[in-house]
Design a protein around this motif. Structure first.
Motif, PDB file in Angstrom:
ATOM      1  N   SER A  25      44.978  56.613  65.496  1.00  0.00           N
ATOM      2  CA  SER A  25      43.823  56.034  64.954  1.00  0.00           C
ATOM      3  C   SER A  25      42.661  56.764  65.667  1.00  0.00           C
ATOM      4  N   ILE A  26      42.676  57.944  66.383  1.00  0.00           N
ATOM      5  CA  ILE A  26      41.625  58.682  66.931  1.00  0.00           C
ATOM      6  C   ILE A  26      40.982  59.131  65.808  1.00  0.00           C
ATOM      7  N   ILE A  27      41.586  59.619  64.800  1.00  0.00           N
ATOM      8  CA  ILE A  27      40.895  60.145  63.502  1.00  0.00           C
ATOM      9  C   ILE A  27      40.912  58.851  62.466  1.00  0.00           C
ATOM     10  N   ASP A  28      39.876  58.493  62.025  1.00  0.00           N
ATOM     11  CA  ASP A  28      39.788  57.033  61.240  1.00  0.00           C
ATOM     12  C   ASP A  28      38.467  57.246  60.504  1.00  0.00           C
ATOM     13  N   LEU A  29      38.367  58.067  59.274  1.00  0.00           N
ATOM     14  CA  LEU A  29      37.133  58.591  59.042  1.00  0.00           C
ATOM     15  C   LEU A  29      37.261  58.280  57.340  1.00  0.00           C
ATOM     16  N   ALA A  30      36.047  58.102  56.796  1.00  0.00           N
ATOM     17  CA  ALA A  30      35.745  57.972  55.254  1.00  0.00           C
ATOM     18  C   ALA A  30      35.751  59.111  54.821  1.00  0.00           C
ATOM     19  N   MET A  31      36.398  59.428  53.671  1.00  0.00           N
ATOM     20  CA  MET A  31      36.182  60.840  53.128  1.00  0.00           C
ATOM     21  C   MET A  31      35.475  60.952  51.737  1.00  0.00           C
ATOM     22  N   SER A  32      34.820  62.141  51.293  1.00  0.00           N
ATOM     23  CA  SER A  32      33.999  62.153  50.231  1.00  0.00           C
ATOM     24  C   SER A  32      34.136  63.494  49.695  1.00  0.00           C
ATOM     25  N   VAL A  33      33.702  63.829  48.492  1.00  0.00           N
ATOM     26  CA  VAL A  33      33.721  64.989  47.803  1.00  0.00           C
ATOM     27  C   VAL A  33      32.450  65.690  48.838  1.00  0.00           C
ATOM     28  N   PRO A  34      32.488  67.051  48.962  1.00  0.00           N
ATOM     29  CA  PRO A  34      31.208  67.569  49.589  1.00  0.00           C
ATOM     30  C   PRO A  34      29.838  67.192  49.097  1.00  0.00           C
ATOM     31  N   GLU A  35      28.795  66.658  49.916  1.00  0.00           N
ATOM     32  CA  GLU A  35      27.756  66.508  49.388  1.00  0.00           C
ATOM     33  C   GLU A  35      27.081  67.142  48.126  1.00  0.00           C
ATOM     34  N   GLY A  36      27.067  68.621  48.442  1.00  0.00           N
ATOM     35  CA  GLY A  36      26.676  69.472  47.363  1.00  0.00           C
ATOM     36  C   GLY A  36      27.290  69.652  45.806  1.00  0.00           C
ATOM     37  N   LEU A  37      28.458  68.707  45.948  1.00  0.00           N
ATOM     38  CA  LEU A  37      29.520  68.649  44.891  1.00  0.00           C
ATOM     39  C   LEU A  37      29.296  67.133  44.088  1.00  0.00           C
ATOM     40  N   GLY A  38      28.255  66.407  44.836  1.00  0.00           N
ATOM     41  CA  GLY A  38      28.273  65.178  44.079  1.00  0.00           C
ATOM     42  C   GLY A  38      28.553  64.054  45.245  1.00  0.00           C
ATOM     43  N   GLY A  39      29.182  64.286  46.294  1.00  0.00           N
ATOM     44  CA  GLY A  39      29.708  63.071  47.157  1.00  0.00           C
ATOM     45  C   GLY A  39      28.624  62.452  47.947  1.00  0.00           C
ATOM     46  N   LYS A  40      28.946  61.867  48.745  1.00  0.00           N
ATOM     47  CA  LYS A  40      27.987  60.937  49.616  1.00  0.00           C
ATOM     48  C   LYS A  40      27.831  61.316  51.044  1.00  0.00           C
ATOM     49  N   LYS A  41      26.765  61.083  51.689  1.00  0.00           N
ATOM     50  CA  LYS A  41      26.362  61.375  53.082  1.00  0.00           C
ATOM     51  C   LYS A  41      27.255  60.353  53.758  1.00  0.00           C
ATOM     52  N   GLY A  42      27.364  61.030  55.083  1.00  0.00           N
ATOM     53  CA  GLY A  42      27.964  60.177  56.002  1.00  0.00           C
ATOM     54  C   GLY A  42      29.545  60.126  56.122  1.00  0.00           C
ATOM     55  N   ALA A  43      30.116  61.003  55.229  1.00  0.00           N
ATOM     56  CA  ALA A  43      31.640  61.099  55.072  1.00  0.00           C
ATOM     57  C   ALA A  43      31.946  62.602  55.267  1.00  0.00           C
ATOM     58  N   THR A  44      33.161  62.749  55.853  1.00  0.00           N
ATOM     59  CA  THR A  44      33.657  64.058  56.051  1.00  0.00           C
ATOM     60  C   THR A  44      34.625  64.536  54.622  1.00  0.00           C
TER      61      THR A  44
END
Length: 153
Positions: A25-44
């Motif tokens: 659980s050290i990595i526990d992250l929301a994922m998204s399509v890259p922002e430049g491709l229509g993804g959301k901010k605040g996610a990797t």
């Protein structure tokens, strides 16, 4: 003889718009399509995670090479990894550029160390022949001839 040193475990749900968590659980992250491709901010995204891992691993390989040569790297030395996601026909792929700055080191010595680190870094070994990886030292690309010469030394 291959000797296992460590195994990392992580689980993904929901693909690029989902979530990743490492077994500890050290990595526990929301994922998204890259922002430049229509993804959301605040996610990797997977490319950022790959770039971070490759940069860190390559920096360690440089420290190993330096140690074998009885050299000490300037603590401000950096490895910055740029990972590019591209599409070619129906397939997708990755390429990487490693920007290495060995502060205060002679250019030729720095190129030699980077080439040797590229030979032993697990990310470099794992990607060799599978994706394009460009090495840059202080903003200058290391040509294939330089890398090949060091490999054969």
């Amino acid at each position: 003889m291959k000797k296992t040193l460590y195994t990392a475990d992580a689980t993904a749900t929901g693909g690029r718009s989902g979530h990743v968590r490492s077994a500890d659980s050290i990595i526990d992250l929301a994922m998204s399509v890259p922002e430049g491709l229509g993804g959301k901010k605040g996610a990797t995204n997977p490319e950022q995670l790959f770039a971070a891992g490759y940069a860190s691993c390559f920096q360690q390989a440089l420290l190993v090479v330096a140690g074998k040569q009885n050299e000490q790297l300037d603590p401000a030395s950096t490895v910055q990894c740029s990972v590019t996601l591209f599409q070619e026909g129906e397939a997708y792929g990755l390429s990487a550029v490693l920007h290495v700055d060995l502060k205060g080191m002679d250019a030729q010595k720095a190129q030699d160390m980077v080439t040797k680190a590229h030979e032993i870094c697990p990310y470099s070994v794992g990607t060799r022949g599978n994706m394009e990886v460009e090495l840059q030292v202080a903003g200058q690309a290391i040509g294939a001839d330089t890398a090949s010469a060091a490999q054969n030394a």
